[in-house]
Design an enzyme around this catalytic site. Structure first.
Site, mmCIF file in Angstrom:
data_model
loop_
_atom_site.group_PDB
_atom_site.id
_atom_site.type_symbol
_atom_site.label_atom_id
_atom_site.label_comp_id
_atom_site.label_asym_id
_atom_site.label_seq_id
_atom_site.Cartn_x
_atom_site.Cartn_y
_atom_site.Cartn_z
ATOM 1 N N ILE A 202 0.869 -1.179 0.000
ATOM 2 C CA ILE A 202 0.000 0.000 0.000
ATOM 3 C C ILE A 202 0.902 1.224 0.000
ATOM 4 O O ILE A 202 1.705 1.393 0.913
ATOM 5 C CB ILE A 202 -0.894 0.069 1.261
ATOM 6 C CG1 ILE A 202 -1.543 -1.288 1.578
ATOM 7 C CG2 ILE A 202 -1.948 1.156 1.131
ATOM 8 C CD1 ILE A 202 -2.051 -1.377 3.009
ATOM 9 N N HIS A 203 0.763 2.075 -1.024
ATOM 10 C CA HIS A 203 1.603 3.272 -1.008
ATOM 11 C C HIS A 203 1.005 4.488 -1.695
ATOM 12 O O HIS A 203 1.453 5.605 -1.471
ATOM 13 C CB HIS A 203 2.967 2.969 -1.651
ATOM 14 C CG HIS A 203 2.939 3.055 -3.147
ATOM 15 N ND1 HIS A 203 2.436 2.053 -3.933
ATOM 16 C CD2 HIS A 203 3.328 4.044 -3.994
ATOM 17 C CE1 HIS A 203 2.527 2.398 -5.206
ATOM 18 N NE2 HIS A 203 3.059 3.602 -5.280
ATOM 19 N N ARG A 204 -0.012 4.322 -2.536
ATOM 20 C CA ARG A 204 -0.504 5.454 -3.324
ATOM 21 C C ARG A 204 -1.179 6.500 -2.451
ATOM 22 O O ARG A 204 -1.957 6.176 -1.552
ATOM 23 C CB ARG A 204 -1.478 4.981 -4.400
ATOM 24 C CG ARG A 204 -0.775 4.333 -5.574
ATOM 25 C CD ARG A 204 -1.711 4.150 -6.752
ATOM 26 N NE ARG A 204 -0.999 3.500 -7.834
ATOM 27 C CZ ARG A 204 -0.347 4.146 -8.809
ATOM 28 N NH1 ARG A 204 -0.341 5.463 -8.817
ATOM 29 N NH2 ARG A 204 0.287 3.487 -9.746
ATOM 30 N N ARG A 235 5.481 6.323 3.680
ATOM 31 C CA ARG A 235 4.305 7.196 3.688
ATOM 32 C C ARG A 235 3.131 6.536 4.399
ATOM 33 O O ARG A 235 2.437 7.142 5.205
ATOM 34 C CB ARG A 235 3.894 7.561 2.261
ATOM 35 C CG ARG A 235 2.679 8.503 2.223
ATOM 36 C CD ARG A 235 1.999 8.555 0.876
ATOM 37 N NE ARG A 235 2.891 9.078 -0.135
ATOM 38 C CZ ARG A 235 3.152 8.477 -1.287
ATOM 39 N NH1 ARG A 235 2.602 7.312 -1.556
ATOM 40 N NH2 ARG A 235 3.963 9.015 -2.142
#
Length: 350
Positions: A202-204, A235
């Site tokens: 998960i990064h967007r 992030r």
């Protein structure tokens, strides 16, 4: 010919590893790292393990808002371009580094070649989509990975300079898969020997920056009852702390991993859950069912081929896909023959 290559983020390091090896057999390459990804696990480790030459320039831009980051890159890249006077600038993908590298070259009347051109999610709220469209429309040479990417460009009025060479990430997988098989220590360290697990990333920003979307993803992973392995992006880690979100014990959280370790985790997984465009493709290359945590994808062929399911961030849809999704048909060859890098070099030679 002097080719100046601009990279700045994990997926670009991987693509450059495949293409730069071929370029340097024929021409001089100047490698510029913008510093967009600066954490060691997101940057330097890739240069080390993939044997990518050390960058000739590291601009050290770091994080920041899109405007500040892109603007700083433009200022610093202009200085490098004016000093090096390249014959051509080569950019990859859809990051701020991509747009800055292409825009700066275009302003200085230096030809631009875009690797992975023509991809479209048709969601202009995504920074990546804005970067793709703008970069394509100022590029002179457009290397597309698929037929649909070529169709997208022609639909936007771009008729010249398009070359369907296949996907350079497929080249990279073929190059590094055997090396990745030797990175099984990560399976041992996570106590995964002989166990089925689902790999997740998960990064967007569209997911991490919204508490409802990220909260629903976390809830689904916590509730699925499966062992989840999650290399956690910096992030995502920050926003989870800000929102007070926590994972249950079934989710094994690790620091970001190197490319070879990631490939090993993909190879040994049961399914892959991700919001990454690159990981969607890697799942396809590894013949693993992919569950995409987005409302759309630029890699439409993986969905049409039945190996990728788009679920957005709906908790129930994520849960159902983790428990029940299986590919609906045999894979087709949609990403080329693994020789995209050689084809790119032949075009540049011409």
């Amino acid at each position: 010919m002097k080719i100046l290559t601009v990279v700045g983020a994990r997926p670009q390091f991987i693509k450059a590893a495949a293409v730069s090896r071929v370029i340097r057999k024929h021409h001089r390459e100047v490698l510029v790292h913008t510093g967009q990804h600066y954490d060691r696990n997101m940057s330097k480790v890739f240069f080390e393990e993939l044997n990518i030459p050390e960058p000739d320039y590291n601009l050290g831009v770091g994080s920041g808002s899109h405007g500040r980051q892109t603007g700083t890159m433009l200022i610093k890249l202009e200085e490098v371009y004016e000093k090096e006077k390249p014959d051509l600038v080569l950019v990859y993908g859809d990051t701020n580094s991509t747009l800055a590298g292409a825009l700066c070259a275009s302003k200085l009347l230096i030809p631009v070649a875009h690797v992975e051109a023509g991809l479209r999610s048709f969601n202009m709220e995504m920074p990546e989509e804005q970067n793709r469209v703008l970069t394509d429309h100022i590029s002179n040479i457009l290397f597309v990975p698929t037929k649909s990417a070529e169709k997208n460009l022609k639909g936007e009025g771009i008729k010249k300079g398009i070359y369907n060479v296949g996907d350079v990430m497929f080249d990279a997988i073929l190059d590094f898969k055997k090396l990745a098989e030797n990175r099984s220590e990560i399976i041992r360290d996570l106590h995964l020997e002989g166990r089925e697990y689902v790999l997740a990333t998960i990064h967007r920003a569209e997911n991490t920056n919204h508490i409802k979307r990220l909260g629903d993803i976390v809830s689904a992973l916590n509730e699925c009852g499966r062992t989840i392995v999650l290399p956690l992006h910096p992030r995502t880690k920050k926003y989870m702390s800000d929102y007070g979100l926590k994972f249950n014990k079934n989710v094994k959280v690790t620091d970001p991993v190197g490319y070879l370790e990631m490939i090993n985790l993909e190879m040994n997984s049961q399914k892959i859950v991700t919001d990454s465009g690159g990981v969607q493709k890697e799942a396809f290359f590894m013949k693993k069912p992919c569950i995409t945590l987005r409302d759309e994808t630029e890699w439409v062929e993986t969905v049409e081929n039945g190996w990728n399911k788009i679920v957005g961030t709906d908790r129930k849809k994520i849960l159902d896909a983790i428990l029940n999704f299986t590919p609906s048909k045999k894979q087709e060859n949609i990403f080329g023959d693994g020789k995209a890098s050689v084809k790119i070099m032949k075009v540049l030679d011409r």
